[in-house]
Design an enzyme around this catalytic site. Structure first.
Site, short mmCIF file in Angstrom:
data_model
loop_
_atom_site.label_atom_id
_atom_site.label_comp_id
_atom_site.label_asym_id
_atom_site.label_seq_id
_atom_site.Cartn_x
_atom_site.Cartn_y
_atom_site.Cartn_z
N TYR A 188 41.54 86.39 50.41
CA TYR A 188 41.75 86.87 49.04
C TYR A 188 40.61 86.50 48.09
CZ TYR A 188 43.57 87.74 44.50
OH TYR A 188 43.69 88.21 43.23
N GLY A 189 40.36 87.39 47.14
CA GLY A 189 39.42 87.24 46.02
C GLY A 189 38.67 85.93 45.89
N CYS A 196 44.50 85.62 29.96
CA CYS A 196 44.66 85.67 28.50
C CYS A 196 43.89 86.84 27.91
CB CYS A 196 44.21 84.36 27.86
SG CYS A 196 45.52 83.17 27.66
N ARG A 237 44.28 82.72 44.07
CA ARG A 237 43.52 81.49 44.28
C ARG A 237 44.51 80.37 44.60
NH1 ARG A 237 41.95 79.17 40.18
NH2 ARG A 237 42.55 80.54 38.47
N HIS A 266 32.93 79.52 32.00
CA HIS A 266 33.93 80.52 32.35
C HIS A 266 34.13 81.41 31.12
CE1 HIS A 266 38.32 81.22 33.93
NE2 HIS A 266 37.52 82.21 34.24
N LYS A 279 40.74 88.26 28.87
CA LYS A 279 39.28 88.19 28.74
C LYS A 279 38.63 89.55 28.95
CE LYS A 279 36.76 84.89 30.73
NZ LYS A 279 36.54 83.99 31.88
N THR A 280 39.08 90.25 30.02
CA THR A 280 38.46 91.54 30.31
C THR A 280 38.72 92.51 29.15
OG1 THR A 280 38.79 91.09 32.64
CG2 THR A 280 38.26 93.36 32.07
N ARG A 299 44.60 93.55 41.99
CA ARG A 299 43.25 93.54 41.41
C ARG A 299 42.53 94.85 41.57
NH1 ARG A 299 41.67 88.82 38.52
NH2 ARG A 299 43.51 87.53 38.81
N ARG A 307 46.76 80.27 23.96
CA ARG A 307 47.99 81.03 23.68
C ARG A 307 48.95 80.04 23.06
NH1 ARG A 307 51.28 85.31 25.96
NH2 ARG A 307 49.52 86.25 27.03
N SER A 348 42.79 81.65 32.36
CA SER A 348 43.05 82.85 33.16
C SER A 348 44.25 83.60 32.59
CB SER A 348 43.34 82.44 34.60
OG SER A 348 42.25 81.72 35.12
N LYS A 363 34.09 82.42 41.91
CA LYS A 363 34.57 81.14 41.38
C LYS A 363 33.89 79.95 42.09
CE LYS A 363 37.46 83.11 38.62
NZ LYS A 363 37.19 83.11 37.18
N TYR A 384 44.52 93.23 20.97
CA TYR A 384 43.70 94.29 21.57
C TYR A 384 42.50 94.65 20.67
CZ TYR A 384 47.65 94.27 24.67
OH TYR A 384 48.63 93.87 25.54
N ASP A 414 33.62 87.44 32.73
CA ASP A 414 34.22 86.23 33.33
C ASP A 414 33.31 85.00 33.33
OD1 ASP A 414 36.48 85.08 34.58
OD2 ASP A 414 35.55 85.25 36.55
N ASN A 459 49.45 89.90 40.69
CA ASN A 459 48.02 89.53 40.70
C ASN A 459 47.19 90.60 41.43
OD1 ASN A 459 45.92 87.76 40.01
ND2 ASN A 459 45.94 86.81 42.04
O1 O2Y Z 1 39.46 85.20 41.84
C1 O2Y Z 1 40.68 85.17 42.02
O2 O2Y Z 1 41.13 84.75 43.05
C2 O2Y Z 1 41.64 85.67 41.06
S1 O2Y Z 1 41.59 84.78 39.60
C3 O2Y Z 1 40.33 85.46 38.64
C4 O2Y Z 1 39.75 86.65 39.00
C5 O2Y Z 1 38.77 87.19 38.21
C6 O2Y Z 1 38.40 86.52 37.08
N1 O2Y Z 1 38.97 85.36 36.73
C7 O2Y Z 1 39.94 84.82 37.47
C8 O2Y Z 1 40.52 83.51 37.00
O3 O2Y Z 1 41.47 82.99 37.54
O4 O2Y Z 1 39.97 82.98 36.03
MN MN Z 2 38.16 83.93 35.39
#
Ligand code: O2Y
Ligand code: MN
Length: 582
Positions: free
Chosen positions: A195-196, A248, A67, A224, A250-251, A367, A398, A246, A204, A491, A275, A365
């Site tokens: 990209y994503g 930290c 991003r 979020h 979450k998944t 994915r 954190r 981001s 997002k 974990y 997310d 990064n």
């Molecule tokens: O979406 C992106 O470009 C990568 S960052 C991301 C991807 C999935 C879930 N969360 C994030 C985030 O930055 O919070």
């Molecule tokens: Mn996210």
């Protein structure tokens, strides 16, 4: 044919000048056709279909791997409505500047019309978007991450109420890359990246930035947050929504496996989302949440059978891998996968690579895009149009010294302040200096589509309106000792903390009152089967007065940036200072 849809597409096609326009329907036949087409052009790479059925590999341009917050804009008519923490561009300037880049950007290409639904068909939570894109990679990702195709058009009917998203890779030039949001026009224009988060406009851009604006207008909360259900041995399931900055984990938390003694006792974890949470007040006065997505766009490096076995199971089929290592046998690998690295392979840029090369094989990064329905512990309720009732909201950061393992806020208003003052310390030199405090209120700083002061006010207002609000907590898995070693194993062991949180919501759970909130007593958290001594637990739960007073100085500077900070936030900060005796 919906007239509002067709006339907008005509207008966008006039601008971008594609050779052809293809409507996607979300069918399996279409997936196969687009995949074959993308393989022929090198946009996708084949993987071993026996070992990874339905999976493909994509490599992005080396300059297009994340991003781009500095190129992300909120384009409201008034600058102050975007607020001091967002980049702002006037809408007419944004349409003009991006219009020049979009002009003819799809010449020689296909424009794909991607109708998609964020949320569950028939749910009051759901919203329709249409993304026009020249990227097959984006179409195939949207197919996993959203309910795409006919289902979305059926939901829209003749309505003109849809998010208008225009996306073109253009020439992938970072100098001509912009992600612009027009919340007042229900529009997103994204150009110059494939990209994503820059290209998958449902995630997002829509489900956070635009939806946060909608949520404020319409009286609901767009956050979020992961959503996870915890089933007790009697079969009752309680749900938690949790926000972390981001990267930290979450998944991992959304898919954690309870420690053995809890599994033996009958506890289970159910993943609802990893997310984003859209939350509304239900008829019973509780806050109900849905995950508007249908997939996980997770970070690959560090994901392993040790850190997240359920994610590893999820990505075994029907998954798009981006920027990972391709092994000679046609499988994938990334750093931290806890499998032996291949002796050789192709790195994320397609270059010959060996573990001895001294460079990372997968991009940090890198994915996976994987369907939520593949997750072995996906909640039976994850597609319930009513959502799931949230008992607890958890904020996380954190922090090496400041925050204890967990604490509970005194009430909603105090909880909003806890979320607003959320912070993390940087860990890698790549992100600047190690140990620098980065504040990220509710993990929404990069994702709030309007003035963050108004966002805090919206939280406070929601608290006044929810008859039975969730209780609010803060966790910190990252407290260290003097030598910098983590004190908490993290974990799956985090389950123990979540269990204390739910105990508190049910009127149980031992706690002591401290200046920062309710902290577990040393016996409060069930440590059955965990080799953690009393002294470590004391350290994990300690409230260090000096550290907190130091943190308040930093908070003071941070909050001074906000032009519309609700007085209640400042009031809470001062109340904490008084309780600390500062
Ligand atoms: O979406 C992106 O470009 C990568 S960052 C991301 C991807 C999935 C879930 N969360 C994030 C985030 O930055 O919070
Ligand atoms: Mn996210």
């Amino acid at each position: 044919m919906n007239a509002a849809v067709t006339s907008w597409i005509e207008e966008m096609a006039k601008l971008t000048k594609p050779d052809r326009i293809v409507w996607v329907d979300g069918s399996e036949e279409e997936r196969e056709r687009l995949t074959a087409e993308a393989m022929a052009t090198g946009e996708l790479h084949r993987l071993n279909q026996e070992k990874l059925p339905g999976c493909v590999l994509h490599r992005t341009a080396p300059n297009d791997v994340a991003r781009v917050e500095h190129l992300t804009f909120i384009c409201t008519r008034k600058k102050e409505d975007a607020g001091p923490t967002n980049n702002w561009m006037a809408p007419e300037e944004a349409y003009r500047r991006l219009g020049e880049i979009f002009d003819g950007s799809m010449r020689g290409r296909t424009m794909y019309v991607v109708p998609y639904l964020m949320g569950i068909p028939g749910s009051p939570f759901s919203k329709v978007g249409i993304e026009l894109t020249d990227s097959i990679y984006v179409v195939l990702n949207m197919r996993i991450m959203t309910r795409m195709g006919r289902v979305a058009l059926a939901e829209l009917g003749e309505s003109a109420d849809f998010l208008r998203g225009l996306h073109s890779k253009a020439d992938l030039n970072p100098e001509r890359r912009f992600i612009c949001h027009f919340p007042e026009d229900n529009t997103i224009w994204s150009v110059g990246s494939g990209y994503g988060g820059n290209g998958l406009l449902g995630k997002k851009c829509f489900a956070l930035r635009i939806a946060s604006y909608m949520g404020r207008q319409e009286g609901w909360m767009d956050e979020h947050m992961l959503i996870v259900g915890i089933e007790d041995p009697a079969g009752n399931v309680s749900y938690v929504a949790a926000a972390f900055p981001s990267a930290c984990g979450k998944t991992n938390l959304a898919m954690m496996i309870p420690p053995a003694p809890f599994r033996a006792a009958g506890y289970k974890v159910w993943t609802v989302g990893d997310d984003i949470a859209w939350m509304r007040i239900g008829p019973d006065g509780r806050l109900w949440a849905i995950n508007p997505e249908t997939g996980f766009f997770g970070v690959a490096p560090g994901t392993s059978y040790k850190t997240n076995p359920m994610a590893m199971e999820t990505v075994r089929r029907d998954t798009i891998f981006t920027n990972v290592v391709l092994t000679p046998e046609g499988t994938v690998w990334w750093e931290g996968m806890d499998e032996e690295p291949p002796a050789q392979g192709l790195d994320w840029q397609g270059r010959p690579w060996t573990p001895a090369s001294g460079e990372k094989g997968a991009h940090p990064n890198a994915r996976f895009t994987a369907p939520a329905k593949n997750c072995p512990i996906i909640s039976p309720e994850w597609e319930n149009p009513r959502g799931v009732p949230i008992s607890a909201i958890v904020f996380g950061g954190r922090r090496a010294r400041v925050a204890p393992l967990v604490y509970q806020s005194f009430d909603w208003e105090h909880g909003v302040y806890v979320g607003a003052s959320m912070a993390s310390e940087t860990t890698t030199a790549a992100a600047g200096k190690v140990g620098v405090v980065r504040r990220d209120p509710m993990a929404m700083l990069p994702f709030c589509g309007y003035n963050m002061g108004d966002y805090f006010a919206h939280w406070l207002e929601m608290g006044r309106r929810i008859p039975n609000p969730p209780k609010i907590f803060h966790v910190n898995w990252f407290r260290t000792d003097e030598a910098g070693r983590f004190l908490w194993p993290g974990y799956g062991e985090n389950f123990r903390v979540i269990k204390w949180i739910l105990d508190r919501c049910q009127g149980r759970g031992e706690a002591r009152e401290t200046p920062i909130g309710y902290v577990p007593t040393e016996e409060g958290i069930d440590l059955t089967g965990l080799d953690l001594d009393r002294e470590t637990m004391r350290h994990l739960l300690a409230v260090d007065r000096e550290a907190w007073l130091g943190d308040l100085e930093d908070q003071e500077t941070f909050f001074a940036r906000f032009d519309r900070l609700p007085p209640a936030i400042h009031g809470q900060m001062e109340a904490l200072r008084r309780r600390l005796g500062g």
